[in-house]
Write a protein that holds these residues in place. Structure first.
Motif, short mmCIF file in Angstrom:
data_model
loop_
_atom_site.label_atom_id
_atom_site.label_comp_id
_atom_site.label_asym_id
_atom_site.label_seq_id
_atom_site.Cartn_x
_atom_site.Cartn_y
_atom_site.Cartn_z
N GLN A 1 1.07 4.16 -2.92
CA GLN A 1 0.83 5.58 -2.64
C GLN A 1 1.98 6.43 -3.18
OE1 GLN A 1 -1.98 7.24 -1.28
NE2 GLN A 1 -0.79 8.82 -2.29
N LYS B 1 0.84 -1.20 0.00
CA LYS B 1 0.00 0.00 0.00
C LYS B 1 0.88 1.26 0.00
CE LYS B 1 -3.71 2.18 2.63
NZ LYS B 1 -4.56 2.10 3.81
N GLN B 2 1.96 1.24 0.79
CA GLN B 2 2.88 2.38 0.83
C GLN B 2 3.52 2.60 -0.54
OE1 GLN B 2 6.71 1.61 2.16
NE2 GLN B 2 7.33 3.75 2.17
#
Length: 87
Positions: free
Chosen positions: A13, A9-10
């Motif tokens: 992003q 997810k990081q």
């Protein structure tokens, strides 16, 4: 959510930020990894290449399109004219 999911997810992003800033062709996996503070090898543990990162972001965007509405309540449509075959 486990650590692997959090890391992915990081990375997504950070990739989204870089794609927005530099566009698809101006973005490199090296730049995404650098900004995320990880090695390129770790980035490739999660994604095969730049296109796979981009397509994952497109899938997320398409999946979330019903969450975004205009002030009058109608759904905003997201268009990816160069990637219609993936939608």
């Amino acid at each position: 959510m486990d650590k692997g999911d959090e890391r992915k997810k990081q990375l997504l992003q950070v990739a989204l930020d870089v794609f927005i800033e530099k566009g698809y062709y101006g973005t490199s996996t090296r730049e995404i990894a650098r900004r995320a503070g990880v090695s390129s090898g770790l980035l490739f543990h999660y994604f095969n290449n730049k296109e796979s990162i981009y397509l994952e972001l497109v899938k997320i965007g398409v999946g979330n399109e019903n969450r975004y509405r205009n002030s009058n309540g109608s759904t905003l449509r997201i268009s990816f004219p160069n990637h219609k075959e993936y939608i």
